[in-house]
Write an enzyme that holds these catalytic residues in place. Sequence first.
Site, PDB file in Angstrom:
ATOM      1  N   ASP A  21       0.829  -1.201   0.000  1.00  0.00           N
ATOM      2  CA  ASP A  21       0.000   0.000   0.000  1.00  0.00           C
ATOM      3  C   ASP A  21       0.867   1.257   0.000  1.00  0.00           C
ATOM      4  O   ASP A  21       1.940   1.282   0.614  1.00  0.00           O
ATOM      5  CB  ASP A  21      -0.899  -0.008   1.240  1.00  0.00           C
ATOM      6  CG  ASP A  21      -2.032   0.989   1.144  1.00  0.00           C
ATOM      7  OD1 ASP A  21      -2.356   1.419   0.021  1.00  0.00           O
ATOM      8  OD2 ASP A  21      -2.598   1.343   2.194  1.00  0.00           O
ATOM      9  N   ASN A  76     -10.482  -3.228  -6.363  1.00  0.00           N
ATOM     10  CA  ASN A  76      -9.741  -2.183  -7.085  1.00  0.00           C
ATOM     11  C   ASN A  76     -10.353  -1.819  -8.435  1.00  0.00           C
ATOM     12  O   ASN A  76      -9.983  -0.801  -9.034  1.00  0.00           O
ATOM     13  CB  ASN A  76      -8.284  -2.597  -7.286  1.00  0.00           C
ATOM     14  CG  ASN A  76      -7.451  -2.509  -6.026  1.00  0.00           C
ATOM     15  OD1 ASN A  76      -6.443  -3.203  -5.876  1.00  0.00           O
ATOM     16  ND2 ASN A  76      -7.855  -1.667  -5.084  1.00  0.00           N
ATOM     17  N   SER A 122      -7.799  -5.724   4.649  1.00  0.00           N
ATOM     18  CA  SER A 122      -8.412  -5.452   3.334  1.00  0.00           C
ATOM     19  C   SER A 122      -8.810  -6.702   2.548  1.00  0.00           C
ATOM     20  O   SER A 122      -8.509  -6.820   1.359  1.00  0.00           O
ATOM     21  CB  SER A 122      -7.465  -4.582   2.491  1.00  0.00           C
ATOM     22  OG  SER A 122      -7.228  -3.345   3.133  1.00  0.00           O
TER      23      SER A 122
END
EC number: 2.5.1.31
Length: 275
Positions: free
Chosen positions: A45, A93, A221
Amino acid sequence: MSSTVEFDPQSRPTEADAYAQTSLPEVLPELVKQSLPKHVAIIMDGNGRWAQTQGKPRVMGHKAGVKAVRRAVSAASQLGIQSLTLFAFSSENWRRPDKEVSLLMELFFTVLQREIKLLDKNQVKLNIIGDISRFSARLQKQIRAAEEKTAGNSGLILNVAANYGGRWDILQAAQKLAEKVETGEMTSSQFTEEALSEHLCMQNQSEVDLIIRTGGDYRISNFVLWQAAYAELVFLDTLWPDFDEQAFHEAIATFANRQRRFGLTGSQIDEMRAL
């Protein structure tokens, strides 16, 4: 405007990038080397924020992140870690701007082309996990070619999670088992944790021991939810493009200094170690 992603020459792998050429870091004490995790997973990230701090487009952060991937693979290979799993593109995403997603897909294709020789040279086995059916036929073909080229390698297993989600992984495994029950290939009583594990994306690998997340956030996540049931978590403020071998080694040292209990008490673990 073309979506082709161009690499600067310095980002291309060279002979000097061969993983075996760098010796193990002296900073790691022998005790740490004896307590290495078998399977490390990384949530990469911070690419976009890194680019913003540099005054550059977000895609430049993703390109810089490729170098960090190379460093992580190199460090894991040198330490003798069995599996390294990188969260490259989650199933969530796709919600990002279309232009960024398009550039990421092109970058993924380019990286597969340019890195595969280096991976193969260093005996790294590439394994793409996730639902790749949503990718273009061109990218799917490149994925299969890269996996086939490294299939016989005996070194580090590099899992790249692309269009992957932990919930999806569990669901697709459960659906496969449900189909076997429906067709009579197995009974409902045979639908066990072990059976489910055997149908996950990384069914032939050890469970995740350590999750590293860069970028300063404190969450997993939807990443390797089943496989990381007992994983240790290390959260770093470092943005992914700045992640290097030292950061990797420090995370490993943090892992080695923790007591993993697996439901037992600390006293029980100490007694077992004393035997």
